[in-house]
Design a protein around this motif. Structure first.
Motif, PDB file in Angstrom:
ATOM      1  N   GLN A   1       0.861  -1.187   0.000  1.00  0.00           N
ATOM      2  CA  GLN A   1       0.000   0.000   0.000  1.00  0.00           C
ATOM      3  C   GLN A   1       0.892   1.230   0.000  1.00  0.00           C
ATOM      4  N   ALA A   2       0.591   2.187  -0.853  1.00  0.00           N
ATOM      5  CA  ALA A   2       1.451   3.358  -0.996  1.00  0.00           C
ATOM      6  C   ALA A   2       0.638   4.641  -1.009  1.00  0.00           C
ATOM      7  N   PRO A   3       1.230   5.749  -0.557  1.00  0.00           N
ATOM      8  CA  PRO A   3       0.518   7.031  -0.570  1.00  0.00           C
ATOM      9  C   PRO A   3       0.399   7.602  -1.977  1.00  0.00           C
ATOM     10  N   ALA A   4      -0.553   8.484  -2.158  1.00  0.00           N
ATOM     11  CA  ALA A   4      -0.826   9.051  -3.478  1.00  0.00           C
ATOM     12  C   ALA A   4       0.378   9.774  -4.060  1.00  0.00           C
ATOM     13  N   GLU A   5       1.181  10.424  -3.202  1.00  0.00           N
ATOM     14  CA  GLU A   5       2.324  11.182  -3.726  1.00  0.00           C
ATOM     15  C   GLU A   5       3.412  10.287  -4.312  1.00  0.00           C
ATOM     16  N   VAL A   6       3.363   9.001  -4.007  1.00  0.00           N
ATOM     17  CA  VAL A   6       4.290   8.044  -4.621  1.00  0.00           C
ATOM     18  C   VAL A   6       3.624   7.329  -5.793  1.00  0.00           C
ATOM     19  N   LEU A   7       2.363   6.953  -5.614  1.00  0.00           N
ATOM     20  CA  LEU A   7       1.641   6.213  -6.656  1.00  0.00           C
ATOM     21  C   LEU A   7       1.542   6.992  -7.964  1.00  0.00           C
ATOM     22  N   ARG A   8       1.517   8.289  -7.895  1.00  0.00           N
ATOM     23  CA  ARG A   8       1.378   9.103  -9.106  1.00  0.00           C
ATOM     24  C   ARG A   8       2.521   8.869 -10.096  1.00  0.00           C
ATOM     25  N   TYR A   9       3.663   8.393  -9.593  1.00  0.00           N
ATOM     26  CA  TYR A   9       4.832   8.179 -10.443  1.00  0.00           C
ATOM     27  C   TYR A   9       5.019   6.717 -10.844  1.00  0.00           C
ATOM     28  N   ILE A  10       4.175   5.835 -10.358  1.00  0.00           N
ATOM     29  CA  ILE A  10       4.361   4.409 -10.617  1.00  0.00           C
ATOM     30  C   ILE A  10       3.563   3.969 -11.834  1.00  0.00           C
ATOM     31  N   VAL A  11       4.233   3.297 -12.754  1.00  0.00           N
ATOM     32  CA  VAL A  11       3.579   2.732 -13.936  1.00  0.00           C
ATOM     33  C   VAL A  11       3.849   1.231 -13.973  1.00  0.00           C
ATOM     34  N   HIS A  12       3.006   0.517 -14.677  1.00  0.00           N
ATOM     35  CA  HIS A  12       3.157  -0.932 -14.785  1.00  0.00           C
ATOM     36  C   HIS A  12       4.514  -1.276 -15.386  1.00  0.00           C
ATOM     37  N   LYS A  13       5.275  -2.083 -14.679  1.00  0.00           N
ATOM     38  CA  LYS A  13       6.615  -2.526 -15.074  1.00  0.00           C
ATOM     39  C   LYS A  13       7.631  -1.391 -15.063  1.00  0.00           C
ATOM     40  N   GLY A  14       7.351  -0.362 -14.266  1.00  0.00           N
ATOM     41  CA  GLY A  14       8.321   0.710 -14.074  1.00  0.00           C
ATOM     42  C   GLY A  14       9.135   0.469 -12.810  1.00  0.00           C
ATOM     43  N   PHE A  15      10.163   1.297 -12.598  1.00  0.00           N
ATOM     44  CA  PHE A  15      11.037   1.137 -11.446  1.00  0.00           C
ATOM     45  C   PHE A  15      10.424   1.723 -10.169  1.00  0.00           C
ATOM     46  N   ILE A  16      10.730   1.087  -9.041  1.00  0.00           N
ATOM     47  CA  ILE A  16      10.412   1.611  -7.716  1.00  0.00           C
ATOM     48  C   ILE A  16      11.495   1.096  -6.766  1.00  0.00           C
TER      49      ILE A  16
ATOM     50  N   VAL B   1      12.211   0.043  -3.012  1.00  0.00           N
ATOM     51  CA  VAL B   1      11.559  -0.345  -1.761  1.00  0.00           C
ATOM     52  C   VAL B   1      12.650  -0.683  -0.754  1.00  0.00           C
ATOM     53  N   ASP B   2      12.761   0.100   0.307  1.00  0.00           N
ATOM     54  CA  ASP B   2      13.859  -0.060   1.266  1.00  0.00           C
ATOM     55  C   ASP B   2      15.203  -0.099   0.547  1.00  0.00           C
ATOM     56  N   GLY B   3      15.309   0.699  -0.513  1.00  0.00           N
ATOM     57  CA  GLY B   3      16.567   0.794  -1.248  1.00  0.00           C
ATOM     58  C   GLY B   3      16.787  -0.277  -2.284  1.00  0.00           C
ATOM     59  N   MET B   4      15.833  -1.183  -2.483  1.00  0.00           N
ATOM     60  CA  MET B   4      15.967  -2.251  -3.470  1.00  0.00           C
ATOM     61  C   MET B   4      15.321  -1.841  -4.786  1.00  0.00           C
ATOM     62  N   SER B   5      16.066  -1.949  -5.870  1.00  0.00           N
ATOM     63  CA  SER B   5      15.540  -1.640  -7.191  1.00  0.00           C
ATOM     64  C   SER B   5      14.623  -2.765  -7.637  1.00  0.00           C
ATOM     65  N   LEU B   6      13.323  -2.448  -7.793  1.00  0.00           N
ATOM     66  CA  LEU B   6      12.324  -3.459  -8.122  1.00  0.00           C
ATOM     67  C   LEU B   6      11.423  -2.971  -9.255  1.00  0.00           C
ATOM     68  N   THR B   7      10.722  -3.925  -9.859  1.00  0.00           N
ATOM     69  CA  THR B   7       9.771  -3.610 -10.914  1.00  0.00           C
ATOM     70  C   THR B   7       8.357  -3.634 -10.342  1.00  0.00           C
ATOM     71  N   ALA B   8       7.671  -2.519 -10.445  1.00  0.00           N
ATOM     72  CA  ALA B   8       6.297  -2.426  -9.940  1.00  0.00           C
ATOM     73  C   ALA B   8       5.328  -2.962 -10.987  1.00  0.00           C
ATOM     74  N   VAL B   9       4.370  -3.759 -10.535  1.00  0.00           N
ATOM     75  CA  VAL B   9       3.342  -4.265 -11.451  1.00  0.00           C
ATOM     76  C   VAL B   9       1.958  -4.050 -10.838  1.00  0.00           C
ATOM     77  N   ASP B  10       0.982  -4.013 -11.707  1.00  0.00           N
ATOM     78  CA  ASP B  10      -0.425  -3.880 -11.309  1.00  0.00           C
ATOM     79  C   ASP B  10      -0.687  -2.726 -10.341  1.00  0.00           C
ATOM     80  N   PRO B  11      -0.183  -1.520 -10.643  1.00  0.00           N
ATOM     81  CA  PRO B  11      -0.493  -0.394  -9.750  1.00  0.00           C
ATOM     82  C   PRO B  11      -1.960  -0.009  -9.866  1.00  0.00           C
ATOM     83  N   ASP B  12      -2.556   0.404  -8.761  1.00  0.00           N
ATOM     84  CA  ASP B  12      -3.935   0.880  -8.771  1.00  0.00           C
ATOM     85  C   ASP B  12      -4.032   2.063  -7.809  1.00  0.00           C
ATOM     86  N   GLY B  13      -5.215   2.426  -7.428  1.00  0.00           N
ATOM     87  CA  GLY B  13      -5.387   3.592  -6.577  1.00  0.00           C
ATOM     88  C   GLY B  13      -4.911   3.420  -5.158  1.00  0.00           C
ATOM     89  N   GLY B  14      -4.556   2.188  -4.778  1.00  0.00           N
ATOM     90  CA  GLY B  14      -4.142   1.960  -3.397  1.00  0.00           C
ATOM     91  C   GLY B  14      -2.739   1.443  -3.216  1.00  0.00           C
TER      92      GLY B  14
END
Length: 207
Positions: A123-138, A140-153
């Motif tokens: 679960q992530a706050p809106a100020e972070v979710l606005r920059y997340i796209v499917h299969k984009g970088f994020i 998490v605790d300093g780990m480079s990961l691929t974000a998938v299936d982002p939604d409003g929450g």
């Protein structure tokens, strides 16, 4: 600048509160190689300056801003932390450009087994979710990961067995709070597009 590839899992030795600030001392070995006072080390994705070194430990200052924006102020003695030294010139960029400037914190909602790995919903706050796209970088605790299936929450990330074995992700449970840093390229793109819109509006007003 970091790459989001964890070098070592350290152990918190002490968190000393000093008014509105704090000093964090961490037991480590690998990240101390070649490190001097004044160098940067990312601790759970937060870029911090080494102020003191010992044979198997180092200390960093935690500012009021760092304590307010990240999870570091919640650390207890014995807690594991992800550690990464700053990227050396000529080093391999195995992940993505990570600044170590945390945008906010998220909460692990679900941990699901996926073969020998795990898929984790955060679960992530809106100020972070606005920059997340499917299969984009994020980060998490300093780990480079691929974000998938982002939604409003929130969004999901997958961990392979190697990453689980060599990071704090192995300890994630529902309710675990994590540091989040969005891809800096998304932030620059947003700023440039906002500037272009302003220029276009000014041009229309002059015509």
């Amino acid at each position: 600048m970091f790459t989001g590839i964890v070098e070592e899992v350290g152990t918190v030795l002490q968190l000393q509160r000093r008014g509105q600030d704090a000093v964090l001392t961490i037991q480590a070995r690998q990240v101390l190689e070649g490190t001097r006072p004044g160098d940067s080390i990312a601790v759970n994705g937060v870029c911090l300056t080494v102020i003191d070194l010992g044979p198997a430990r180092f200390s960093v200052d935690l500012s009021q801003e760092t304590l307010a924006r990240s999870t570091l102020g919640r650390l207890l003695r014995g807690a594991p932390v992800n550690l990464e030294r700053a990227l050396a010139v000529g080093g391999r960029l195995g992940g993505h450009f990570v600044q170590g400037h945390v945008d906010g914190t998220g909460v692990v909602q679900r941990v699901t087994g996926a073969g020998r790995g795990k898929v984790i919903r955060i679960q992530a706050p809106a100020e972070v979710l606005r920059y997340i796209v499917h299969k984009g970088f994020i980060a998490v605790d300093g780990m480079s990961l691929t974000a998938v299936d982002p939604d409003g929450g929130g969004f999901q990330v997958a961990f392979i067995p190697h990453t689980l074995a060599h990071s704090v992700a192995q300890f994630y449970r529902p309710g675990t709070r994590v540091n989040l840093e969005a891809d800096i390229l998304a932030k620059y793109a947003e700023r440039l597009l906002a500037g272009q819109e302003t220029e276009d509006l000014a041009a229309k007003m002059l015509t």
